[in-house]
Design a protein around this motif. Sequence first.
Motif, PDB file in Angstrom:
ATOM      1  N   ASP A 243       0.828  -1.213   0.000  1.00 36.10           N
ATOM      2  CA  ASP A 243       0.000   0.000   0.000  1.00 36.10           C
ATOM      3  C   ASP A 243       0.864   1.265   0.000  1.00 36.10           C
ATOM      4  OD1 ASP A 243      -2.114  -1.778   0.255  1.00 36.10           O
ATOM      5  OD2 ASP A 243      -2.061  -1.677   2.439  1.00 36.10           O
ATOM      6  N   ASP A 244       1.838   1.319  -0.904  1.00 37.99           N
ATOM      7  CA  ASP A 244       2.717   2.489  -1.034  1.00 37.99           C
ATOM      8  C   ASP A 244       3.603   2.769   0.171  1.00 37.99           C
ATOM      9  OD1 ASP A 244       2.047   3.058  -3.615  1.00 37.99           O
ATOM     10  OD2 ASP A 244       0.326   4.301  -3.050  1.00 37.99           O
ATOM     11  N   GLU A 245       3.762   1.813   1.044  1.00 38.93           N
ATOM     12  CA  GLU A 245       4.691   1.987   2.159  1.00 38.93           C
ATOM     13  C   GLU A 245       5.694   0.851   2.161  1.00 38.93           C
ATOM     14  OE1 GLU A 245       3.245   4.258   6.071  1.00 38.93           O
ATOM     15  OE2 GLU A 245       2.495   2.206   5.848  1.00 38.93           O
ATOM     16  N   TRP A 246       6.939   1.197   2.482  1.00 40.96           N
ATOM     17  CA  TRP A 246       7.957   0.140   2.590  1.00 40.96           C
ATOM     18  C   TRP A 246       7.892  -0.462   3.976  1.00 40.96           C
ATOM     19  CZ3 TRP A 246      10.150  -1.649  -1.607  1.00 40.96           C
ATOM     20  CH2 TRP A 246      10.267  -0.823  -2.735  1.00 40.96           C
ATOM     21  N   VAL A 247       7.805  -1.753   4.029  1.00 43.14           N
ATOM     22  CA  VAL A 247       7.777  -2.407   5.343  1.00 43.14           C
ATOM     23  C   VAL A 247       8.933  -3.403   5.455  1.00 43.14           C
ATOM     24  CG1 VAL A 247       5.306  -2.130   5.754  1.00 43.14           C
ATOM     25  CG2 VAL A 247       6.108  -4.118   4.518  1.00 43.14           C
ATOM     26  N   GLY A 248       9.538  -3.442   6.618  1.00 44.77           N
ATOM     27  CA  GLY A 248      10.684  -4.315   6.849  1.00 44.77           C
ATOM     28  C   GLY A 248      10.252  -5.763   7.050  1.00 44.77           C
ATOM     29  N   VAL A 249      11.043  -6.680   6.534  1.00 45.12           N
ATOM     30  CA  VAL A 249      10.764  -8.104   6.740  1.00 45.12           C
ATOM     31  C   VAL A 249      11.708  -8.593   7.844  1.00 45.12           C
ATOM     32  CG1 VAL A 249      10.726 -10.395   5.677  1.00 45.12           C
ATOM     33  CG2 VAL A 249      10.130  -8.373   4.317  1.00 45.12           C
ATOM     34  N   PRO A 250      11.163  -8.952   8.989  1.00 48.32           N
ATOM     35  CA  PRO A 250      12.032  -9.314  10.104  1.00 48.32           C
ATOM     36  C   PRO A 250      12.720 -10.664   9.907  1.00 48.32           C
ATOM     37  CG  PRO A 250       9.734  -9.652  10.698  1.00 48.32           C
ATOM     38  CD  PRO A 250       9.738  -9.052   9.328  1.00 48.32           C
ATOM     39  N   VAL A 251      13.737 -10.885  10.697  1.00 50.47           N
ATOM     40  CA  VAL A 251      14.390 -12.195  10.721  1.00 50.47           C
ATOM     41  C   VAL A 251      13.627 -13.058  11.713  1.00 50.47           C
ATOM     42  CG1 VAL A 251      16.491 -13.414  11.427  1.00 50.47           C
ATOM     43  CG2 VAL A 251      16.655 -11.271  10.132  1.00 50.47           C
ATOM     44  N   VAL A 252      13.156 -14.211  11.264  1.00 44.89           N
ATOM     45  CA  VAL A 252      12.486 -15.159  12.154  1.00 44.89           C
ATOM     46  C   VAL A 252      13.384 -16.391  12.191  1.00 44.89           C
ATOM     47  CG1 VAL A 252      10.453 -16.658  12.423  1.00 44.89           C
ATOM     48  CG2 VAL A 252      10.174 -14.319  11.556  1.00 44.89           C
ATOM     49  N   SER A 253      13.789 -16.804  13.378  1.00 48.89           N
ATOM     50  CA  SER A 253      14.835 -17.831  13.406  1.00 48.89           C
ATOM     51  C   SER A 253      14.333 -19.146  12.816  1.00 48.89           C
ATOM     52  CB  SER A 253      15.405 -18.013  14.811  1.00 48.89           C
ATOM     53  OG  SER A 253      14.483 -18.651  15.621  1.00 48.89           O
ATOM     54  N   ASN A 254      15.185 -19.775  12.040  1.00 48.47           N
ATOM     55  CA  ASN A 254      14.916 -21.045  11.341  1.00 48.47           C
ATOM     56  C   ASN A 254      13.843 -20.969  10.257  1.00 48.47           C
ATOM     57  OD1 ASN A 254      16.807 -22.229  13.003  1.00 48.47           O
ATOM     58  ND2 ASN A 254      15.260 -22.762  14.537  1.00 48.47           N
ATOM     59  N   ALA A 255      13.325 -19.785   9.994  1.00 45.66           N
ATOM     60  CA  ALA A 255      12.298 -19.666   8.947  1.00 45.66           C
ATOM     61  C   ALA A 255      12.948 -19.467   7.579  1.00 45.66           C
ATOM     62  CB  ALA A 255      11.385 -18.490   9.250  1.00 45.66           C
ATOM     63  N   LEU A 256      12.213 -19.796   6.545  1.00 47.10           N
ATOM     64  CA  LEU A 256      12.568 -19.381   5.196  1.00 47.10           C
ATOM     65  C   LEU A 256      11.564 -18.314   4.788  1.00 47.10           C
ATOM     66  CD1 LEU A 256      13.265 -22.884   3.639  1.00 47.10           C
ATOM     67  CD2 LEU A 256      14.924 -21.006   3.769  1.00 47.10           C
ATOM     68  N   THR A 257      12.055 -17.220   4.254  1.00 44.59           N
ATOM     69  CA  THR A 257      11.153 -16.167   3.785  1.00 44.59           C
ATOM     70  C   THR A 257      10.766 -16.528   2.352  1.00 44.59           C
ATOM     71  OG1 THR A 257      12.310 -14.579   5.161  1.00 44.59           O
ATOM     72  CG2 THR A 257      10.943 -13.680   3.393  1.00 44.59           C
ATOM     73  N   ILE A 258       9.471 -16.631   2.099  1.00 45.94           N
ATOM     74  CA  ILE A 258       9.008 -17.056   0.770  1.00 45.94           C
ATOM     75  C   ILE A 258       8.291 -15.901   0.075  1.00 45.94           C
ATOM     76  CG2 ILE A 258       7.520 -18.692  -0.470  1.00 45.94           C
ATOM     77  CD1 ILE A 258       8.203 -20.787   1.563  1.00 45.94           C
ATOM     78  N   ASN A 259       8.738 -15.640  -1.148  1.00 45.59           N
ATOM     79  CA  ASN A 259       8.135 -14.574  -1.959  1.00 45.59           C
ATOM     80  C   ASN A 259       7.426 -15.164  -3.165  1.00 45.59           C
ATOM     81  OD1 ASN A 259       8.698 -12.046  -0.889  1.00 45.59           O
ATOM     82  ND2 ASN A 259      10.753 -11.990  -1.773  1.00 45.59           N
ATOM     83  N   ILE A 260       6.282 -14.633  -3.480  1.00 43.07           N
ATOM     84  CA  ILE A 260       5.636 -14.942  -4.757  1.00 43.07           C
ATOM     85  C   ILE A 260       6.408 -14.187  -5.843  1.00 43.07           C
ATOM     86  CG2 ILE A 260       3.505 -14.594  -6.106  1.00 43.07           C
ATOM     87  CD1 ILE A 260       3.095 -16.571  -3.792  1.00 43.07           C
ATOM     88  N   GLY A 261       6.734 -14.875  -6.945  1.00 46.09           N
ATOM     89  CA  GLY A 261       7.439 -14.214  -8.045  1.00 46.09           C
ATOM     90  C   GLY A 261       6.502 -13.896  -9.202  1.00 46.09           C
ATOM     91  N   ASP A 262       7.028 -13.183 -10.186  1.00 45.72           N
ATOM     92  CA  ASP A 262       6.207 -12.749 -11.326  1.00 45.72           C
ATOM     93  C   ASP A 262       5.510 -13.916 -12.026  1.00 45.72           C
ATOM     94  OD1 ASP A 262       7.150 -10.231 -10.804  1.00 45.72           O
ATOM     95  OD2 ASP A 262       8.379 -10.065 -12.613  1.00 45.72           O
ATOM     96  N   GLN A 263       6.210 -15.058 -12.154  1.00 47.98           N
ATOM     97  CA  GLN A 263       5.607 -16.152 -12.923  1.00 47.98           C
ATOM     98  C   GLN A 263       4.407 -16.758 -12.192  1.00 47.98           C
ATOM     99  OE1 GLN A 263       8.113 -18.599 -15.442  1.00 47.98           O
ATOM    100  NE2 GLN A 263       9.928 -17.675 -14.530  1.00 47.98           N
ATOM    101  N   MET A 264       4.419 -16.723 -10.862  1.00 46.97           N
ATOM    102  CA  MET A 264       3.251 -17.206 -10.125  1.00 46.97           C
ATOM    103  C   MET A 264       2.110 -16.188 -10.226  1.00 46.97           C
ATOM    104  SD  MET A 264       1.502 -19.322  -8.467  1.00 46.97           S
ATOM    105  CE  MET A 264       2.574 -20.701  -8.114  1.00 46.97           C
ATOM    106  N   GLU A 265       2.460 -14.905 -10.227  1.00 50.68           N
ATOM    107  CA  GLU A 265       1.407 -13.905 -10.424  1.00 50.68           C
ATOM    108  C   GLU A 265       0.712 -14.157 -11.766  1.00 50.68           C
ATOM    109  OE1 GLU A 265       2.082  -9.826  -9.189  1.00 50.68           O
ATOM    110  OE2 GLU A 265       0.792  -9.054 -10.782  1.00 50.68           O
ATOM    111  N   ILE A 266       1.484 -14.465 -12.788  1.00 53.76           N
ATOM    112  CA  ILE A 266       0.915 -14.733 -14.113  1.00 53.76           C
ATOM    113  C   ILE A 266       0.080 -16.021 -14.109  1.00 53.76           C
ATOM    114  CG2 ILE A 266       1.491 -15.337 -16.511  1.00 53.76           C
ATOM    115  CD1 ILE A 266       3.964 -13.482 -16.192  1.00 53.76           C
ATOM    116  N   MET A 267       0.647 -17.103 -13.564  1.00 48.39           N
ATOM    117  CA  MET A 267      -0.067 -18.384 -13.572  1.00 48.39           C
ATOM    118  C   MET A 267      -1.363 -18.310 -12.768  1.00 48.39           C
ATOM    119  SD  MET A 267       2.877 -21.354 -13.462  1.00 48.39           S
ATOM    120  CE  MET A 267       3.766 -20.832 -12.011  1.00 48.39           C
TER     121      MET A 267
END
Length: 343
Positions: A243-267
């Motif tokens: 929503d037009d604001e930059w938000v920080g992604v915290p470090v969560v121990s033992n987690a993997l940060t997962i991002n949706i990429g462009d190809q999933m947006e398309i699919m």
Amino acid sequence: MMKQTQDIAENCDQPPERYIHKQDEEYGANNVGNAAHVITAAAIPVIDFSLLNSSPSELVKLKSAATTLGCFQAINHGIESSFLEEVREISKLFFKLPADEKKKCLKEENDVQGYGNETVFSDNQTLDWTDRLYLTVLPQHQRRLQFWPQNPTHFRKVLNEYSFKIESLNVVVLKALARSLNLEEDCFMNQYGKTSKINARFNYYPPCPLPEKVLGLKPHGDGSAITFLLQDKEVEGLQLLKDDEWVGVPVVSNALTINIGDQMEIMSNGIFKSPLHRVFVNSKNERMTLAMFCMPQTEKNIGPVDGLITDETPRLYKDITFTLDFMHKNYQQGRRAINACKI
Ligand SMILES: O=C(O)CCC(=O)C(=O)O
Ligand SMILES: [Fe+2]
């Protein structure tokens, strides 16, 4: 030949001009949006992967994260934390090698594969305050081993093992995302061909004397379908636009940060969102991360899955072969590749 960012950072009290963001850059370092602030950990959903098959509410949480932020933290994902430590360790051992040793993996000027800094396409391109080691890890026959470090000696073994673990986890994510939309569970995987393609990018962000003037990575959406990011254990820096604001992604121990990429947006015909994100650096601490970009084979055409195109929700994207070249050219010119795929 260009100097690596790490070598520049070693003795510098002012970043070279080429790294400094200009006032008028839309998403440059000076232009922090409304207020760059670190939101609480609760704002980036934490998804418990051990519950994805049994708990409908966890699946709803996943869907909500993927359709709004396009980002979530996966816990209990099945990769041992001791193994994640080994992965962090090979990255650290590599980047701490003397410059001459790292140069054995140096990329060619107009290639992305190998070690080095960002490929330069134009004289007025603002450079990222980072060095990277970029390697295709799967399918195996596409590996270019001349760029794979042999120092540390266990580098190749650990990365090989990690590739297969991420490949399996990718299937878990693709199936869960499909089920969250009440679609047949293989519908995204069917676009992949026999195996997925995975590119690994080890990112090294040295400390910077004037961190507010540079960016570790310029704003971009990932060209993958799904990105698995192993963050630095302690140092934060990733931000995403919401929503037009930059938000920080915290470090969560033992987690993997997962991002949706462009190809999933398309699919997903635009239902899942590929978030614009960028990386801040700081003056005291270096930061190391590893992004694993999972996507269909590059020779495969992808497009919105049939079940998602209806009279009410018409097709938003063309069928397209999403090549890396297409992706990177758009990035360097400050454009989003996905916009070129819209109908
Ligand atoms: O280093 C990070 O936190 C993010 C890396 C990233 O966005 C990328 O490699 O595409
Ligand atoms: Fe990214």
